[in-house]
Write a protein that holds these residues in place. Structure first.
Motif, short mmCIF file in Angstrom:
data_model
loop_
_atom_site.label_atom_id
_atom_site.label_comp_id
_atom_site.label_asym_id
_atom_site.label_seq_id
_atom_site.Cartn_x
_atom_site.Cartn_y
_atom_site.Cartn_z
N MET A 11 0.85 -1.19 0.00
CA MET A 11 0.00 0.00 0.00
C MET A 11 0.88 1.23 0.00
O MET A 11 1.77 1.37 0.85
CB MET A 11 -0.91 0.01 1.23
N SER A 12 0.64 2.10 -0.98
CA SER A 12 1.38 3.35 -1.09
C SER A 12 0.40 4.50 -1.15
O SER A 12 -0.69 4.38 -1.71
CB SER A 12 2.23 3.36 -2.37
N THR A 56 -2.44 -1.32 -3.20
CA THR A 56 -1.77 -1.09 -4.48
C THR A 56 -1.16 -2.37 -5.03
O THR A 56 -0.74 -2.42 -6.17
CB THR A 56 -0.70 0.02 -4.34
#
Length: 193
Positions: A11-12, A56
């Motif tokens: 996750m970004s 993501t």
């Protein structure tokens, strides 16, 4: 009931990587305690599990249909009574007697009709915990559930949670090693990517 498998979850947020190819398992019917420094992705992980964020990369398998949660914020409707806040999550599937017993167990029996907006932080916290425990769920996620509770009230509430979650899949995010030890769960230590 299935194990929950996190596979290479990433996750970004822009250039900030919060989770990077995280893989772990939450065994069905048991307690897992997640610990780690602020910013290492604990809350992000559970928000993905709850469907509040889209990762993501990677995946999570085995999530049940019914999940309940206690967030860091209480997320109560201030203009509604404590009882009405419980009914919002549980509907009519829970009897008045069950709700009264839950309130008694955490020292809130006289507060059923009190508006959430008129309650102290510790009272609101306990209502949030009761709501999550009484809602229909196969997985219960707690994000720092006992913060703001004083010694005796904290222990009373922890005992109630332990009793009500027996045999369920439970994930608890905590910064307190004593809490993790109390629940006897598997300890997962996260670190920033």
């Amino acid at each position: 009931m299935k194990d929950i498998i996190v596979k290479e979850l990433s996750m970004s947020f822009g250039d900030l990587n919060v989770l990077k190819k995280l893989s772990l398992e939450f065994p069905a019917g048991s307690v897992s305690c997640i610990m780690g420094k602020s910013g290492c992705g604990k809350t992000t992980l559970i928000n993905i599990m709850l469907g509040l964020l889209e990762p993501t990369g990677g995946s999570i398998e085995g999530l049940p249909e019914n999940i309940s949660a206690v967030f860091q914020e209480d997320r109560l409707c201030d203009g509604f009574s404590a009882l009405a806040n419980i009914r919002l999550a549980c509907g009519k599937n829970i009897s008045e007697k069950e709700i009264e017993e839950a309130f008694s167990a955490v020292g809130l029996f006289d507060s059923l009709k009190t508006k959430a907006g008129e309650m102290s932080g510790g009272m609101r916290r306990r209502v949030s915990i009761i709501r999550a425990l009484l809602a229909k769920s196969e997985l219960i996620i707690f994000d720092e559930p006992f913060k703001g509770l004083d010694g005796d009230t904290r222990l009373l509430t922890m005992n109630y949670v332990k009793e009500k979650t027996a045999g369920k899949t439970v994930i608890i995010i905590t910064h307190d090693e004593e809490e993790a030890a109390f629940f006897g769960g598997r300890l997962i230590k996260l670190s920033a990517p």
